[in-house]
Scaffold this motif. Sequence first.
Motif, short mmCIF file in Angstrom:
data_model
loop_
_atom_site.label_atom_id
_atom_site.label_comp_id
_atom_site.label_asym_id
_atom_site.label_seq_id
_atom_site.Cartn_x
_atom_site.Cartn_y
_atom_site.Cartn_z
N UNK A 6 -13.85 10.18 28.77
CA UNK A 6 -14.37 9.94 30.11
C UNK A 6 -15.87 10.21 30.11
N UNK A 7 -16.58 9.49 30.97
CA UNK A 7 -18.01 9.71 31.11
C UNK A 7 -18.26 10.60 32.32
N UNK A 8 -19.03 11.67 32.09
CA UNK A 8 -19.38 12.62 33.14
C UNK A 8 -20.90 12.76 33.16
N UNK A 9 -21.50 12.55 34.33
CA UNK A 9 -22.95 12.70 34.48
C UNK A 9 -23.27 14.17 34.71
N UNK A 10 -24.21 14.68 33.94
CA UNK A 10 -24.63 16.08 34.09
C UNK A 10 -25.34 16.25 35.43
N UNK A 11 -24.89 17.22 36.25
CA UNK A 11 -25.54 17.43 37.54
C UNK A 11 -26.93 18.06 37.41
N UNK A 12 -27.27 18.55 36.22
CA UNK A 12 -28.55 19.23 36.01
C UNK A 12 -29.63 18.29 35.49
N UNK A 13 -29.29 17.49 34.47
CA UNK A 13 -30.32 16.64 33.84
C UNK A 13 -30.04 15.15 33.98
N UNK A 14 -28.85 14.78 34.44
CA UNK A 14 -28.53 13.37 34.65
C UNK A 14 -28.03 12.64 33.41
N UNK A 15 -27.89 13.34 32.29
CA UNK A 15 -27.40 12.69 31.06
C UNK A 15 -25.93 12.34 31.22
N UNK A 16 -25.54 11.21 30.65
CA UNK A 16 -24.14 10.80 30.68
C UNK A 16 -23.47 11.33 29.42
N UNK A 17 -22.40 12.09 29.61
CA UNK A 17 -21.68 12.74 28.51
C UNK A 17 -20.29 12.13 28.37
N UNK A 18 -19.87 11.91 27.12
CA UNK A 18 -18.50 11.48 26.85
C UNK A 18 -17.67 12.74 26.62
N UNK A 19 -16.60 12.88 27.40
CA UNK A 19 -15.75 14.06 27.32
C UNK A 19 -14.30 13.58 27.22
N UNK A 20 -13.57 14.14 26.27
CA UNK A 20 -12.15 13.82 26.15
C UNK A 20 -11.42 14.32 27.40
N UNK A 21 -10.51 13.52 27.90
CA UNK A 21 -9.81 13.87 29.13
C UNK A 21 -9.10 15.23 29.02
N UNK A 22 -8.55 15.53 27.86
CA UNK A 22 -7.85 16.81 27.70
C UNK A 22 -8.81 18.01 27.70
N UNK A 23 -10.13 17.76 27.57
CA UNK A 23 -11.11 18.86 27.56
C UNK A 23 -11.72 19.10 28.95
N UNK A 24 -11.33 18.30 29.94
CA UNK A 24 -11.92 18.45 31.27
C UNK A 24 -11.70 19.84 31.85
N UNK A 25 -10.58 20.47 31.56
CA UNK A 25 -10.28 21.80 32.08
C UNK A 25 -10.86 22.93 31.26
N UNK A 26 -11.62 22.61 30.22
CA UNK A 26 -12.16 23.64 29.31
C UNK A 26 -13.64 23.91 29.55
N UNK A 27 -14.12 23.65 30.75
CA UNK A 27 -15.51 23.91 31.13
C UNK A 27 -16.51 23.26 30.17
#
Length: 141
Positions: free
Chosen positions: A1-22
């Motif tokens: 999944x793509x998640x935009x960093x609220x601090x710098x605006x970078x788009x990060x690819x994060x595995x869905x199973x890692x979403x709960x791991x901060x």
Amino acid sequence: MHIVCPHCGAVNAVLQERLGQHPKCGKCHQPLFADHPVELQGAAFQRYIERNDLPVLVDFWAPWCGPCRMMAPAFAQAAQQMQGRCLFAKLNTEADGQTGARYQIRSIPTMVLFRGGREVARQSGAMGAADIQRWLAGQGL
């Protein structure tokens, strides 16, 4: 999944199973999920709602609005409870009237739920945290 960093605006690819791991941003190393709603305006607003794969709930508000100020703690509480399932953001319509006008915000507070950059639901009026969560559950979250 793509998640935009609220601090710098970078788009990060994060595995869905890692979403709960901060997860943290690969660029600035700050947490991708803030423990409070993110304040957005202008181009940062557009990037945040368009590039995130998670739904984004935006509270359109203004500092002079009493109901907006009353709802702010409930919106923040709902953001903490829904962390990793929905992103929460705020847009000050007084500071960024153009974005408010583009989304035809006629009364505040108004919450708009975005998926893939598109509006999928809208709710006007102040709500408590439990009511916000129930409304989101009705939207499939």
